[in-house]
Design a protein around this motif. Structure first.
Motif, PDB file in Angstrom:
ATOM      1  N   ARG A  69       0.842  -1.189   0.000  1.00  0.00           N
ATOM      2  CA  ARG A  69       0.000   0.000   0.000  1.00  0.00           C
ATOM      3  C   ARG A  69       0.887   1.253   0.000  1.00  0.00           C
ATOM      4  NH1 ARG A  69      -2.681  -3.810  -0.531  1.00  0.00           N
ATOM      5  NH2 ARG A  69      -4.577  -4.449   0.589  1.00  0.00           N
ATOM      6  N   VAL A  71      -0.005   4.860   1.015  1.00  0.00           N
ATOM      7  CA  VAL A  71      -1.082   5.633   1.643  1.00  0.00           C
ATOM      8  C   VAL A  71      -0.699   7.102   1.609  1.00  0.00           C
ATOM      9  CG1 VAL A  71      -2.492   5.946   3.711  1.00  0.00           C
ATOM     10  CG2 VAL A  71      -1.616   3.665   3.136  1.00  0.00           C
ATOM     11  N   ARG A 129      -7.954  10.630   1.658  1.00  0.00           N
ATOM     12  CA  ARG A 129      -6.863   9.704   1.322  1.00  0.00           C
ATOM     13  C   ARG A 129      -6.855   9.374  -0.164  1.00  0.00           C
ATOM     14  NH1 ARG A 129      -9.330   5.000   4.852  1.00  0.00           N
ATOM     15  NH2 ARG A 129     -10.119   6.832   5.903  1.00  0.00           N
ATOM     16  N   VAL A 131      -5.167   5.851  -1.843  1.00  0.00           N
ATOM     17  CA  VAL A 131      -4.440   4.631  -1.481  1.00  0.00           C
ATOM     18  C   VAL A 131      -4.215   3.803  -2.739  1.00  0.00           C
ATOM     19  CG1 VAL A 131      -4.422   2.553  -0.058  1.00  0.00           C
ATOM     20  CG2 VAL A 131      -5.521   4.639   0.801  1.00  0.00           C
ATOM     21  N   CYS A 400      -3.010  -4.608   6.424  1.00  0.00           N
ATOM     22  CA  CYS A 400      -2.909  -3.331   5.698  1.00  0.00           C
ATOM     23  C   CYS A 400      -4.067  -2.408   6.028  1.00  0.00           C
ATOM     24  CB  CYS A 400      -2.854  -3.596   4.193  1.00  0.00           C
ATOM     25  SG  CYS A 400      -1.278  -4.270   3.626  1.00  0.00           S
ATOM     26  N   ASP A 401      -5.259  -2.960   6.190  1.00  0.00           N
ATOM     27  CA  ASP A 401      -6.419  -2.140   6.554  1.00  0.00           C
ATOM     28  C   ASP A 401      -6.227  -1.507   7.929  1.00  0.00           C
ATOM     29  OD1 ASP A 401      -7.626  -2.797   4.171  1.00  0.00           O
ATOM     30  OD2 ASP A 401      -8.843  -4.407   5.018  1.00  0.00           O
ATOM     31  N   THR A 404      -3.641   1.257   7.679  1.00  0.00           N
ATOM     32  CA  THR A 404      -4.165   2.445   6.990  1.00  0.00           C
ATOM     33  C   THR A 404      -4.964   3.313   7.948  1.00  0.00           C
ATOM     34  OG1 THR A 404      -4.240   1.260   4.868  1.00  0.00           O
ATOM     35  CG2 THR A 404      -5.608   3.234   5.076  1.00  0.00           C
TER      36      THR A 404
END
Length: 948
Positions: A69, A71, A129, A131, A400-401, A404
């Motif tokens: 990712r 971000v 954001r 991403v 990853c979530d 983030t």
């Protein structure tokens, strides 16, 4: 390297009553640090001199795979009025030409490694954001260096030339045109501030106004290392990944970041009411929303405060259990704003207003009084059970979530047991009075200056008429000032809370000693870890033990007869057969005893029916497999006749005769559903079953007849297959299966009915008053195929080649669609049949061009050989997906795969040679298949067009 972790400070002996060892705080600290070290050993964090941050974590779920990712703390909220749509435009251009990759080069590189564009390679733009996401296998050399190069190009190397901008402009406008806001009350909920003026996708006018020079200026201003965080989670070497990132990004320019904090949503003062009518519903629903600033959860202490807030919310919710359809939630919405929402449902508007007053009065009384020790204990237990530690079993995408959310909002999430234990300790120490500040906070939310109300009802029903705004305000005020309430906490009954499990019924209890399994034959497929066996009566058994799975076993009994096998004149007599069989339990076990067994012992059983098969699906803990198998057999042979429920359902059916059903109403007002139903009927995906059409036919429905039909179906052993996956001993389970099912007499399967009619080329058009200026095109090709694993793999390669051509031709080159959809289905009986459906949503004026381009790309695939490298890239995707899904712990994937082989008539021996068969499929073989299946004589075109 910047490391920011919570460090536990032990409390004093006075505060920790009951502890007398003076050395315990030190021991607890060491215990915590050992957990923290184990967690940190898998994680690496750092910040470069230019301000770019990174988070690296080793995680082998799934193996040999990495989630990446980028971000960016940049979304549509940073846009100036003349830059509307720019953040989203930049996101699209990131997949064009960059410093190190030619136009489309990032996509081609990812697909060569086995990642599909739009699935494993994607991006999203929000208010706060942008991403960028990519999933890559890590078994290729230099993948870490290549990944770092892609990330570097996204951050500092986009070219953004005029040609790229013009090519992408039409694609983005197609995306905007196809975008449908799913929430009819979005404008109400988003407020009147910057969020309402900065919809991330932008408008067509915004995109038309965008210029290459303006986009480059926006990119330079906001795409800065100090606003970027890179997240890598997966099965890779941390040292190598950190070295690659530092080598690639250390030279990135150091530029000061623009300071931007996303604002809270803005709402005008007062109560704002909107309504929506739906003629299919019979009740009305009021959603009352109280916007407020989101509680921070950056530290363990703030997380604890949020958990106390949840406990107070739960206490209030307990009191709403007496109200019909009442729901309570408090969740983040956008920016730094959350929505406390109270939902009430009723058949009359007056009833909803009364319930609104009562619901709010419950909170008013709560904040003035206290809760019982019994309720406090229940709240504590539920709060502790909701604590979740993110562990190594969490898939890399899940990590990853979490990261983030931490990057963008500072959210703290639990990564080790020591933090969880500390929260549990704090929760256990709570007194009833400690919840009062949380009740006061909820009360202040209700007293806030802005309130939102959405009302969904049927305008044709006067009793659900839209309420007056003043009536809602009065109900709220009366609730806020109430001194008493009829809504109180009702403790769960002792029966509901006791932990003692009911005994296993005698019928489901295994014998002391099981006889040796009676098998006609047995074979081990070592490459698959699968054992295949046959009982003397012809029942096939497929076992796949999964030693790394939880102590659970999934059992599926599949029979090869489905709705397609029911003769037309029989259909009214067995309409909704599975539903009626599900109404009852089993005749040989009292319902209460059966329900207690299922609940107490974690056993589940479901009966399903489809066009070409029926299935009994069961789940049980390891050690309860005999009970589940016996229960499944009883459901097959002796289902309970739920006469009262059957009679009630039949009377409802008779009452509804002559009136359009809910499905018919939905079809009448939704052309998409109507078109889908016609397609399903023609292709045989779904054959509408003939329901009783007169009262005489409805009266003729017979539950005993249905039970006889069901029993006849489920005692035909020919073609029946038992598939078992999970943690079990194969030898012991074969004994159990044999003990339960070997005594069934051998019976042939029901004869397969021939398919009815022959499909021909057809054009079919529906008009839609709400279509605007767009046409939904469905190009369908159908034909026959070879019902083997090689045949199905050939079809799947064709599907992916078609998908790639659709994206290249209609999206990238012509720019007339945003996202094409391609569906394929195949079945081996009554005769082998396959269809491909290419679904595109285009501007009406572009519909003829879309059909022409689709016909041309099909002709290309029929006349030109696909390149071996393109086929190899697709094949690699298949192999990676297979490797990720069929792990030693994934019960669902193994069950789906084995049932799929059974239903498709494919052999286990062939699946053991999956890779060899896949790689042996040649370009010429695929071209021949395209010529055979995608024929102009078997081409259906269905469309939904604007009503003239």
């Amino acid at each position: 390297m910047a490391i920011d972790r919570y460090v536990y400070t032990p409390t004093s002996r006075v505060e920790r009553k009951g502890f007398c060892s003076i050395g315990l705080p030190l021991l607890f600290t060491l215990f915590f640090l050992s957990f923290a070290y184990l967690s940190f050993a898998q994680e690496r964090r750092g910040t470069l001199s230019n301000g770019m941050s990174y988070i690296l974590r080793h995680n082998a779920q799934p193996r040999k795979k990495m989630e990446v990712r980028l971000v960016m703390g940049v979304g549509s909220c940073v846009q100036r009025p003349d830059e509307a749509g720019y953040a989203h435009f930049i996101e699209h251009l990131a997949f064009g030409r960059t410093k190190h990759f030619a136009s489309g080069g990032i996509k081609r590189y990812a697909e060569r490694l086995g990642t599909r564009y739009g699935v494993g390679l994607n991006a999203m733009t929000g208010h706060d954001r942008t991403v960028y996401m990519v999933s890559l296998p890590t078994d290729e050399p230099h993948v870490l260096d290549s990944t770092a190069l892609i990330l570097s190009d996204w951050l500092t190397g986009l070219q953004l030339d005029s040609l790229e901008v013009e090519q992408e402009r039409s694609i983005i406008k197609e995306e905007i045109r196809a975008y449908v806001q799913p929430d009819p009350f979005y404008a109400l909920k988003v407020g009147t501030g910057i969020h309402s003026r900065s919809l991330p996708v932008g408008t067509a006018q915004d995109i038309d106004r965008a210029t290459a020079s303006g986009l480059r200026a926006f990119y330079r201003r906001w795409y800065r290392p100090s606003l970027a965080t890179i997240v890598l989670v997966g099965d890779f070497d941390l040292d190598a990944a950190e070295k690659s990132l530092r080598a690639t990004f250390t030279t990135a320019p150091t530029t000061p970041a623009h300071t931007y904090i996303e604002p809270e949503l803005h709402y005008p003062r007062g109560l704002h009411l909107e309504s929506h009518s739906d003629t299919l519903i019979r009740t009305a629903t009021l959603d009352l929303i109280f916007p407020h600033k989101t509680l921070p959860t950056r530290t363990l202490s703030e997380l604890f405060t949020e958990k106390v807030h949840r406990m107070a919310l739960a206490a209030w919710s307990h009191r709403l259990d007496k109200l019909r359809g009442a729901k309570l939630a408090d969740s983040w919405y956008l920016g730094r704003t959350s929505h406390l929402s109270l939902t009430l449902e009723g058949s009359r508007t007056a009833e909803i207003l009364r319930d609104l007053r009562e619901a709010i009065s419950a909170l008013s009384v709560l904040r003035r009084g206290t809760i019982s020790e019994r309720e406090l204990a229940l709240l504590k237990e539920r709060a502790k059970s909701a604590l979740y530690v993110v562990t190594g079993d969490t898939p890399s995408a899940g990590w990853c979530d979490y990261y983030t959310d931490e990057i963008l909002h500072g959210d703290h999430f639990l990564t080790d047991e020591a933090e969880k234990k500390e929260l549990e300790r704090r929760i256990d120490s709570l007194r009833a009075s400690d919840l009062r500040p949380a009740f006061d906070r909820l009360y202040r939310y209700l007293m806030g200056p802005s309130k939102l109300a959405s009302f969904t009802h049927n305008a044709q029903l006067p009793e659900t008429a839209r309420p007056q705004r003043g009536a809602i305000e009065r109900a709220i005020q009366r609730g806020l000032s109430a001194q008493r309430t009829r809504l109180t906490f009702t403790p769960p009954s002792d029966e509901a809370t006791k932990e003692k499990k009911s005994a296993i019924p005698q019928l489901l209890t295994p014998p002391q000693k099981l006889p040796t399994a009676q098998l006609r034959s047995s074979k081990l497929h070592p490459d698959l870890g699968v054992q295949e066996a046959y009982l003397p009566n012809g029942i096939r058994i497929i076992l796949r033990p999964l030693p790394e799975a939880d102590s659970v076993v999934k059992i599926a009994i599949n029979h090869p007869s489905g709705l397609r096998n029911v003769p037309l004149d029989e259909q009214p007599r067995v309409a909704s057969l599975a539903a009626y069989m599900e109404l009852g339990g089993i005749a040989t076990l009292p319902r209460e005893q059966l329900d207690s067994f299922l609940f107490d012992h974690g056993v589940a059983l479901t009966l399903t029916e489809a066009m070409d098969w029926g299935a009994l699906l069961g789940t049980a803990p390891t050690g309860k497999t005999y009970s589940l198998l016996r229960l499944m057999k009883e459901k097959m042979l002796r289902p309970e006749a739920a006469t009262a429920d059957f009679e009630e359902a039949r009377e409802s059916l008779i009452t509804a005769l002559g009136r359009p059903s809910r499905l018919e109403q939905m079809l009448a007002r939704d052309p998409e559903r109507k078109l889908q139903r016609r397609l399903d009927s023609i292709l045989g995906t779904y054959i509408p079953q003939r329901e009783p059409e007169t009262e005489a036919e409805a009266r003729a429905l017979s539950l005993p007849y249905m039970i006889d039909f069901h029993t006849d179906l489920w005692t035909r052993t020919e073609g029946m297959t038992i598939v078992v996956v999970g943690r079990f001993d194969s030898e012991a389970l074969l004994k159990e299966i044999s003990s339960v099912f070997a005594d069934l007499p051998q019976r042939p399967a029901k004869p397969t009915l021939p398919s009815q009619g022959q499909l021909t080329a057809e054009n079919y058009t529906l008009e839609d008053t709400d279509a605007g200026d767009e046409t939904a095109l469905h190009n369908v090709y159908y034909g026959t195929y070879e019902p083997t694993l090689r045949g199905s793999l050939r079809l799947k390669l064709m599907r992916e080649l078609l998908r790639s051509r659709l994206i290249d031709r209609l999206r990238s080159e012509a720019g007339i669609i945003y996202s094409p959809y391609l569906y394929m289905e195949y079945r081996p009986k009554p005769e082998p049949f396959v269809w491909f459906r290419l679904e595109t949503l285009v501007k009406s004026s572009n519909a003829p061009l879309a059909c022409k381009l689709i016909e041309e790309l099909v002709e290309d695939l029929q006349t030109k050989l696909a390149s071996p490298s393109e086929i190899a890239d697709i094949a690699r995707t298949f192999l990676i997906n297979k490797r990720e899904a069929l792990t030693e712990s994934d019960l669902a994937s193994w069950q789906d795969m084995l049932l799929g082989l059974v239903r498709s008539g494919e052999r286990l021996e062939d699946f053991a040679q999956y890779e060899q068969i896949l790689r042996s499929i040649t370009p010429e073989e695929l071209r021949t298949a395209f010529r055979t299946i995608l024929s102009p004589q078997r081409h259906l075109i269905y469309s939904i067009v604007p009503k003239q």
